[in-house]
Design an enzyme around this catalytic site. Structure first.
Site, PDB file in Angstrom:
ATOM      1  N   LYS A  41      -5.412  10.727   0.972  1.00  0.00           N
ATOM      2  CA  LYS A  41      -5.524   9.381   1.543  1.00  0.00           C
ATOM      3  C   LYS A  41      -6.721   8.717   0.855  1.00  0.00           C
ATOM      4  CE  LYS A  41      -6.719   7.156   5.913  1.00  0.00           C
ATOM      5  NZ  LYS A  41      -7.058   7.405   7.317  1.00  0.00           N
ATOM      6  N   GLU A  65       0.830  -1.220   0.000  1.00  0.00           N
ATOM      7  CA  GLU A  65       0.000   0.000   0.000  1.00  0.00           C
ATOM      8  C   GLU A  65       0.859   1.262   0.000  1.00  0.00           C
ATOM      9  OE1 GLU A  65      -1.369   1.950   3.417  1.00  0.00           O
ATOM     10  OE2 GLU A  65      -1.241   0.162   4.688  1.00  0.00           O
ATOM     11  N   SER A  84     -13.763   1.562   9.566  1.00  0.00           N
ATOM     12  CA  SER A  84     -12.909   1.674   8.381  1.00  0.00           C
ATOM     13  C   SER A  84     -13.471   0.871   7.217  1.00  0.00           C
ATOM     14  CB  SER A  84     -11.515   1.164   8.710  1.00  0.00           C
ATOM     15  OG  SER A  84     -10.722   1.132   7.527  1.00  0.00           O
ATOM     16  N   ALA A  85     -13.337   1.426   6.012  1.00  0.00           N
ATOM     17  CA  ALA A  85     -13.714   0.695   4.787  1.00  0.00           C
ATOM     18  C   ALA A  85     -12.810  -0.515   4.586  1.00  0.00           C
ATOM     19  CB  ALA A  85     -13.633   1.624   3.583  1.00  0.00           C
ATOM     20  N   ASP A  86     -11.715  -0.598   5.339  1.00  0.00           N
ATOM     21  CA  ASP A  86     -10.858  -1.790   5.263  1.00  0.00           C
ATOM     22  C   ASP A  86     -11.650  -3.040   5.633  1.00  0.00           C
ATOM     23  OD1 ASP A  86      -8.866   0.058   4.793  1.00  0.00           O
ATOM     24  OD2 ASP A  86      -7.740  -0.357   6.639  1.00  0.00           O
ATOM     25  N   ASP A  93     -17.526   4.976  13.519  1.00  0.00           N
ATOM     26  CA  ASP A  93     -16.459   5.175  12.545  1.00  0.00           C
ATOM     27  C   ASP A  93     -15.858   3.804  12.298  1.00  0.00           C
ATOM     28  OD1 ASP A  93     -14.160   5.681  11.101  1.00  0.00           O
ATOM     29  OD2 ASP A  93     -13.412   7.263  12.428  1.00  0.00           O
ATOM     30  N   LYS A 125      -4.385  -1.649  15.800  1.00  0.00           N
ATOM     31  CA  LYS A 125      -3.867  -0.866  16.921  1.00  0.00           C
ATOM     32  C   LYS A 125      -4.920  -0.661  17.990  1.00  0.00           C
ATOM     33  CE  LYS A 125      -0.814   1.909  14.196  1.00  0.00           C
ATOM     34  NZ  LYS A 125      -1.498   1.800  12.900  1.00  0.00           N
TER      35      LYS A 125
END
Ligand code: PSU
Ligand code: MN
Length: 313
Positions: free
Chosen positions: A93, A32, A144-146, A142, A163
């Site tokens: 980003k 990435e 993440s789209a991950d 919130d 994390k």
């Protein structure tokens, strides 16, 4: 170049080396670029990017660093472009929501785990090395789209866990709900990026990259078309203690809150604060785990190649 028309858009610009490897069904590892543009300071960012490419090569696989560059989706970067990304002050980003927008606007974009997975899946790269993935944040909604990317895109992502600035437990539950197998290399517990343990279970412990490749292969062979998360604890000698991470994260988050930092800016902001609060030890840890993950990903890609499991898009 192959005459066969690829089934992805003409905006894709694939390095010849990557293209050749894919068509020969040889091992390729996606890398990435959000960690270059938003994760680490210059010059460590460009140094680790180069180093990861070298480590992938040393294992016998081909590295493919992904980024958006002036309206093209670049898969495999030259040295000049890597350096531009690393020095860029206005890089975007790039996740899934702003992928097309960033491409249409031109300029430079560092791809997150979600965006890099999407590109990898489009072109048929099945293994990807990163540091940590995004996940479910504490408090406000919130996510993440991950995570949806992991649920839907056919790529094995090698990381050091998530994390503790994220809600690790909620993230782990999310992965289970959406059917993402979580493999632990040399561990029964999901690692916590800066720390080797979280107390949360993986779905299976393996002792080698080849063993991980066996489970990935079976998952896809029977027809699943989603991602697999391979977690690898960071090297013991650079690990931070849970107490110091917690204290530093709490302080960094409070700062972010006071400054009114929101959305996609939260992670980069907190990472920079953490580096300051740990006297750079969080960066040393980050670099060490990135090296390790690049090696592991390359070994998994090689094992998939040997098993004849390089599947094109
Ligand atoms: N974790 C890191 N370093 C990073 C990131 C995560 O240790 O640079 C980046 C990755 O690119 C990841 C993204 O995909 O942050 C997640 O951002 P968000 O939570 O806004 O989706
Ligand atoms: Mn977010």
């Amino acid at each position: 170049m192959d005459e066969q028309k690829p089934n992805f858009a003409e905006e894709f610009l694939i390095a010849e080396e990557v293209w050749d490897a894919l068509h020969a069904r040889r091992a390729v590892v996606a890398l990435e670029s959000a960690l270059i543009t938003h994760g680490l300071p210059y010059p460590q960012n460009v140094e680790i990017a180069r180093e990861m490419e070298g480590l992938v090569r040393a294992e016998g696989a081909v590295p493919a660093t992904v980024a958006l560059v002036e309206g093209r989706v670049r898969v495999g970067l030259d040295e000049t472009t890597l350096e531009r990304l690393a020095r860029a002050e206005k890089a975007t980003k790039v996740s899934l929501n702003n992928f097309g927008i960033t491409l249409a606007r031109g300029g430079l974009g560092g791809t997150t785990v979600a965006a890099t997975m999407w590109v990898a899946d489009q072109v048929g790269i099945r293994v990807f090395a990163t540091g940590g993935t995004g996940g479910v944040h504490h408090g406000r909604v919130d996510v993440s789209a991950d995570l949806p990317a992991l649920a839907t895109l056919q790529v094995a992502v090698v990381c050091a866990g998530v994390k503790s600035l994220l809600d690790v437990e909620a993230t782990r539950e999310w992965l289970e709900t959406y059917g993402v197998p979580v493999i632990g290399l040399g561990t029964d517990e999901m690692p916590g990026f800066y720390t080797r343990r979280t107390g949360l279970p993986v779905d299976v412990r393996v002792e080698s990259p080849a063993e991980a490749a066996r489970f990935i292969t079976e998952h896809w062979h029977i027809g699943f078309r989603g991602g697999v998360l391979v977690t690898v604890p960071l090297p013991e000698e650079v690990a931070l203690t849970p107490e110091e991470v917690e204290a530093a994260v709490a302080q960094a988050e409070a700062e972010a809150h006071r400054q009114g930092i929101r959305g996609a800016d939260v992670t980069p902001y907190v990472l920079a604060s953490l580096a300051r609060l740990t006297d750079g030890r969080s960066i040393e840890a980050n670099l060490a785990l990135l090296r390790q993950n690049a090696r592991v990903a390359a070994r998994i890609a090689i094992a998939l190649e040997q098993a004849g499991q390089i599947l094109l898009s």
